[in-house]
Design a protein around this motif. Sequence first.
Motif, PDB file in Angstrom:
ATOM      1  N   SER A  10       3.673   6.265 -17.402  1.00  0.00           N
ATOM      2  CA  SER A  10       2.706   5.413 -16.891  1.00  0.00           C
ATOM      3  C   SER A  10       3.283   4.173 -17.090  1.00  0.00           C
ATOM      4  CB  SER A  10       1.586   5.497 -18.111  1.00  0.00           C
ATOM      5  OG  SER A  10       1.949   5.218 -19.172  1.00  0.00           O
ATOM      6  N   LEU A  20       3.504   5.854  -5.442  1.00  0.00           N
ATOM      7  CA  LEU A  20       3.596   6.044  -6.943  1.00  0.00           C
ATOM      8  C   LEU A  20       2.511   6.620  -7.471  1.00  0.00           C
ATOM      9  CD1 LEU A  20       4.877   2.226  -7.924  1.00  0.00           C
ATOM     10  CD2 LEU A  20       6.005   4.620  -8.108  1.00  0.00           C
ATOM     11  N   ASN A  21       1.314   6.365  -6.844  1.00  0.00           N
ATOM     12  CA  ASN A  21      -0.143   6.831  -7.484  1.00  0.00           C
ATOM     13  C   ASN A  21      -0.021   8.344  -7.224  1.00  0.00           C
ATOM     14  OD1 ASN A  21      -0.554   4.481  -8.646  1.00  0.00           O
ATOM     15  ND2 ASN A  21      -1.868   3.757  -7.213  1.00  0.00           N
ATOM     16  N   PRO A  69       4.658   1.641 -15.144  1.00  0.00           N
ATOM     17  CA  PRO A  69       4.322   0.765 -14.261  1.00  0.00           C
ATOM     18  C   PRO A  69       2.903   0.212 -14.313  1.00  0.00           C
ATOM     19  CG  PRO A  69       4.450   2.644 -13.078  1.00  0.00           C
ATOM     20  CD  PRO A  69       5.031   2.669 -14.580  1.00  0.00           C
ATOM     21  N   GLY A 119       1.983  13.687  -9.096  1.00  0.00           N
ATOM     22  CA  GLY A 119       1.227  14.502  -9.954  1.00  0.00           C
ATOM     23  C   GLY A 119      -0.062  14.781  -9.538  1.00  0.00           C
ATOM     24  N   ARG A 131       0.762  -1.259   0.125  1.00  0.00           N
ATOM     25  CA  ARG A 131      -0.079   0.027  -0.006  1.00  0.00           C
ATOM     26  C   ARG A 131       0.816   1.124   0.002  1.00  0.00           C
ATOM     27  NH1 ARG A 131      -5.413  -0.839   0.471  1.00  0.00           N
ATOM     28  NH2 ARG A 131      -5.577   1.102   0.442  1.00  0.00           N
ATOM     29  N   ASN A 173       2.486   1.751  -3.322  1.00  0.00           N
ATOM     30  CA  ASN A 173       1.293   2.144  -4.407  1.00  0.00           C
ATOM     31  C   ASN A 173       0.867   3.423  -4.123  1.00  0.00           C
ATOM     32  OD1 ASN A 173       0.842   0.214  -6.135  1.00  0.00           O
ATOM     33  ND2 ASN A 173      -0.524  -1.010  -4.807  1.00  0.00           N
ATOM     34  N   ILE A 174       0.592   3.978  -3.073  1.00  0.00           N
ATOM     35  CA  ILE A 174       0.102   5.337  -2.471  1.00  0.00           C
ATOM     36  C   ILE A 174       1.237   6.130  -2.980  1.00  0.00           C
ATOM     37  CG2 ILE A 174      -0.252   7.032  -0.744  1.00  0.00           C
ATOM     38  CD1 ILE A 174      -1.716   4.611   0.636  1.00  0.00           C
TER      39      ILE A 174
END
Lengths: 367, 253, 124
Positions: A290, A225-226, A292, A229, A219, A222-223
Amino acid sequence: MEGLFFNVNGGYVEGIVRGYRNTLLTGQNYGNLTQCETIDDVKLQLSPAYGDFLASLPPNPSTSSLANKTTDKLVAEFRYLQGQSTGTLLKFMEYLTYGYMIDNVALLITGTLHERDTRELLERCHPLGWFETMPVLCVATNIEELYNSVLIETPLAPYFKGSLSHQDLDELNIEIIRNTLYKNYLEDFYKFTTEHPELKGTPTAEVMAETLEFEADRRAINITLNSFGTELSKQDRKKLYPDFGRLYPEGTLMLSRADDMEGVALAVSGVHDYKQYFDTVGMNGGMSGSGPGNMSGGGGSDGKSLEDMFYQKEMEISKMAFTRQFTHAVIYAWVKLREQEIRNITWISECIAQNQKDRIGNYISVF
Amino acid sequence: MSGAGDREPVFPTRQSLGAMKSKLKGAETGHSLLKRKSEALTKRFREITRRIDEAKRKMGRVMQIAAFSLAEVTYAVGGDIGYQIQESAKQARFRVRTKQENVSGVFLPQFESYTKDENNDFGLTGLGKGGQQVQRCRETYARAVETLVELASLQTAFVILDEVIKVVNRRVNAIEHVIIPRTENTISYINSELDELDREEFYRLKKVKNNKQRDNNAAEEERKNSKRRGSDKENDQEPVDVLGEQEDQDVIF
Amino acid sequence: MAAPVSAYKDRHFLAVIGDEDSVTGLLLAGIGHVTQPPDAQKNFLVVDNKTEDSTIEQAFDNFTSKRKDIAIVLINQHIAERIRGRVDTFTEAFPAVLEIPSKDHPYDPEKDSVLKRVRRLFGE
């Protein structure tokens, strides 16, 4: 020693779960599924495993209804297990459902925020995350009411307490709320499995610690990376990282400072597994933009994305859990495996329905 | 419009003939111009219809890919994000504006997409899980929508051109089948009237000439006659013996 | 003949009438727009089996005639089928009505109202 009394309460359930595990689709089954030409064929292939549940489907059902039916089976089996469990096992299984509850509550909060009729939302909720007071949530017409009188009554109340006020519900993005809840939930679950007097030092604690640590790390990564931006600030981002895991504390600190993919890769380099994933993704040219994402553009099955590898790892951990005995963790593992199986089935039938057969091999099978 | 007998209400004068002739000339020029315009438009139109056909097929594929990327999202997020997406939509990020393109004097609007990057309703969607797939799906769909916008431009052009071509063709036909025959009729009418007048005039002149001639002839005849009569008189007289065969009359002074 | 500039100057948005997946995808692309309260109007409509045809027609009319800020209306072909009469009689240039395929209903050029016109024009 720990196994001496385990079977008194948990033996039956564990036996059942091991039985369920054996009905999971194998690589052979998946091989057959990928050869199907129509959804009907898929249905036919699934009938040994899912028989009764798929019987009511019309010919050539939509993929979503197929997914719903397969989920129904998981839910039915889960409910049965829940009915058989007592003591810490019951508590453990409740913890399992909290994750789904968070999703449901987030859904209902969204509905309330936009003054929708939340009643029709109930059927969109995940059945595993159903709790008795959930229909009551629909009574609330505004956020303050929802927070003060209703959410407090739910099992999730402790996760709201201390980190989210009712103003937050109004102002924060629902995703932040969801992830805050999830963080609190993971920490609580972790604490429960590792510190509860009856579980401490048992194989359950051991296996679950590994699983949940992985989940926490996943998590966090992911958090991070996401969030690149987006308007999510680094401080806010940091608040969403669970306070445990193999990356904690140095890794998460570095994650919170990361600005790009390289930063994340550096942060996780302390843990061999994750480093390996990033190296693989990096080699596939995933560094840019984008990259990954899931199966970066037509790369086929060899171009695995980070998320794919996380899923793969999760499945392996779950598979390993079955090598242990006298533990509740097998239930967790089984649920995860079944979820992945449902995703696989959905994926395969989606590929068939949409004629995208070249990507069909992207399912994850561990047996 | 049989055209026969259909003519403009003009007096058959030489002046109106001139006017009609220039009108006919104008109509013919206009006709050929419009015909050419119509041909140009039809060419364009056919091209557009062909492109629409292509674009529609392309759209089928593009939308399929897009739908598939949504399936990827469902796979990665492990759940349905539809409702959440619907509720978090606030400000359009993807918008279109309209440009004009001039085709043979017809302004065809052309949609052009642009994004307002400050509007980002879904930046955090899938934060915990599947966020990258969500972003990729957004890109895929944005590309699909661009194709749709392109198609919409073509389609609007199609509708407008269809209308314009109809109007132009109507004009071409009107000129070809109504105005030109009518003008021609008028011209021939004027011509015939003028000819008639000419003939009348000619006949009159001829008549006058004839009369004149006749009169002249008569006068000539008269004169001749009288002349002849004169000379006859002389001739009628016996030749006088001027040598005195006759008794000269005494000349009495 | 070309439509006056005012006919499309203010048209900036796309609207969509579709099943849940199509709408979700298109919203992800960023076409979703909700106007300022109090009349907060959405430019999308999710249609499922329970949606009445009249609701679809109403939304269609709303997007095509009432609202002046919509440049393109996207509608799933199988939904367009349900209000075929309405879609076929709409011949204005603005907004452009596009029939799009959906996940479960692949695109069928035979049914498209514009392509039908194309075929009629060329006498096929």
